[in-house]
Structure formats: structure tokens, C-alpha cells
Design a protein around this motif. Structure first.
Motif, short mmCIF file in Angstrom:
data_model
loop_
_atom_site.label_atom_id
_atom_site.label_comp_id
_atom_site.label_asym_id
_atom_site.label_seq_id
_atom_site.Cartn_x
_atom_site.Cartn_y
_atom_site.Cartn_z
N PRO A 94 44.78 36.90 29.20
CA PRO A 94 44.50 38.30 29.59
C PRO A 94 44.03 38.44 31.04
O PRO A 94 44.45 39.37 31.73
CB PRO A 94 43.39 38.73 28.62
N VAL A 95 43.19 37.52 31.51
CA VAL A 95 42.73 37.60 32.89
C VAL A 95 43.91 37.44 33.85
O VAL A 95 44.01 38.15 34.86
CB VAL A 95 41.63 36.53 33.16
N MET A 96 44.81 36.53 33.54
CA MET A 96 45.99 36.31 34.39
C MET A 96 46.88 37.55 34.41
O MET A 96 47.31 38.00 35.48
CB MET A 96 46.78 35.10 33.88
N VAL A 97 47.16 38.12 33.26
CA VAL A 97 48.04 39.28 33.18
C VAL A 97 47.42 40.50 33.87
O VAL A 97 48.04 41.14 34.71
CB VAL A 97 48.40 39.60 31.70
N ILE A 98 46.18 40.79 33.53
CA ILE A 98 45.50 41.95 34.12
C ILE A 98 45.32 41.74 35.62
O ILE A 98 45.54 42.65 36.42
CB ILE A 98 44.15 42.20 33.42
N GLY A 99 44.96 40.53 36.01
CA GLY A 99 44.76 40.23 37.42
C GLY A 99 46.02 40.37 38.25
O GLY A 99 45.97 40.68 39.43
N CYS A 100 47.17 40.13 37.65
CA CYS A 100 48.44 40.27 38.37
C CYS A 100 48.95 41.70 38.37
O CYS A 100 49.60 42.13 39.32
CB CYS A 100 49.50 39.35 37.76
N ILE A 101 48.66 42.45 37.33
CA ILE A 101 49.18 43.82 37.22
C ILE A 101 48.36 44.83 38.02
O ILE A 101 48.92 45.71 38.67
CB ILE A 101 49.27 44.24 35.74
N LEU A 102 47.04 44.71 38.00
CA LEU A 102 46.19 45.70 38.66
C LEU A 102 46.47 45.89 40.16
O LEU A 102 46.49 47.03 40.62
CB LEU A 102 44.71 45.38 38.44
#
Length: 146
Positions: free
Chosen positions: A94-102
């Protein structure tokens, strides 16, 4: 004003317009019509955004800024502590996905503003872009019976 001052002012304008999603010409109209979809034109000054071609740039920069460094942190976490798989499922992914999308919207805004401010386009494509934009507007090329 020194040359360095001009460059830093341009950079500040690019960063401000991109971060806020504002028109790089007037700074008032919206650059986006939805989260990542560019508007057709500025609703304040009428700037046509057809020049903008950020392509995969936002995703590339997002991965370079977030995903690559975070991958090293996750590998270090695994080697140093050997946590169970659920820790990576709950934390790492989740940190990787959210960190890349935001950051995608801000990065895309910066790239579009930078293209406009620096009048960037691929070398030798001026004629092609003019022709494509004319076709999109419904104009014809009378020289070729068009």
C-alpha cells in the motif's frame, strides 16, 4: 535582473503552476478537468493545451522518486528483520502504490508547465504539429486539395 534570476523565476513559476494545477500562462485557470486529465483549454485565458505531451513522464518520475528508493527500504526491512509476508501485504505494497499515485498530478502539472514556459517540443516536428492541430480543428490544407 541577472540571468540566474530569470532561470530561478521560471523554475518557481513552473513549480507553482504545476503544484496548484493552474494555467502556466495566466496562473488563474485550471490545468486539469479531472485528477489526471488535462483540460482542452484554460477557462480563464483560453490557452490551448494541445501542446502538452507529458506522455509517460509523470509515471517515470514518480517511480524514480518513490518506488526505487522505497524498494531498497523494503528489501532492507526484509533482510534486517525478516518480517512475515503479511507485513509486506499490509505495509509495503500500500505504501508503494499510494506513494507512486499521489504525486502524479503535481508531476504532470510540472511537466506541462515546463513544456509551455520553455516552449519545448520535439525537434523537427513543428510542421507535423501544425498540420495535426489544423486537422483537429477541421481546417483543410488547400495546397494539397485537402
Amino acid at each position: 535582473m541577472a540571468i540566474g534570476d530569470v532561470g530561478s523565476e521560471k523554475l518557481r513559476w513552473i513549480l507553482w503552476a504545476g503544484w496548484h494545477g493552474k494555467c502556466p500562462e495566466c496562473g488563474k485557470g485550471a490545468m486539469f478537468r479531472s485528477w489526471l486529465k488535462l483540460a482542452d483549454r484554460c477557462d480563464h485565458c483560453g490557452l490551448d493545451y494541445s501542446f502538452a505531451a507529458p506522455d509517460d513522464g509523470p509515471a517515470f518520475f514518480s517511480q524514480c522518486i518513490v518506488a526505487f528508493p522505497l524498494t531498497f527500504v523494503i528489501v532492507w526491512l526484509q533482510i534486517a528483520y525478516g518480517p512475515p509476508l503479511w507485513v509486506h501485504l499490509v505495509f509495503s505494497i500500500p505504501v508503494m502504490v499510494i506513494g507512486c499515485i499521489l504525486p502524479l498530478r503535481a508531476i504532470k502539472g510540472w511537466l506541462v508547465a515546463s513544456q509551455y514556459v520553455n516552449k519545448a517540443q520535439e525537434s523537427g516536428t513543428e510542421h507535423l504539429w501544425a498540420k495535426l492541430n489544423a486537422r483537429a480543428r477541421g481546417e483543410t490544407d488547400e495546397r494539397h486539395g485537402g
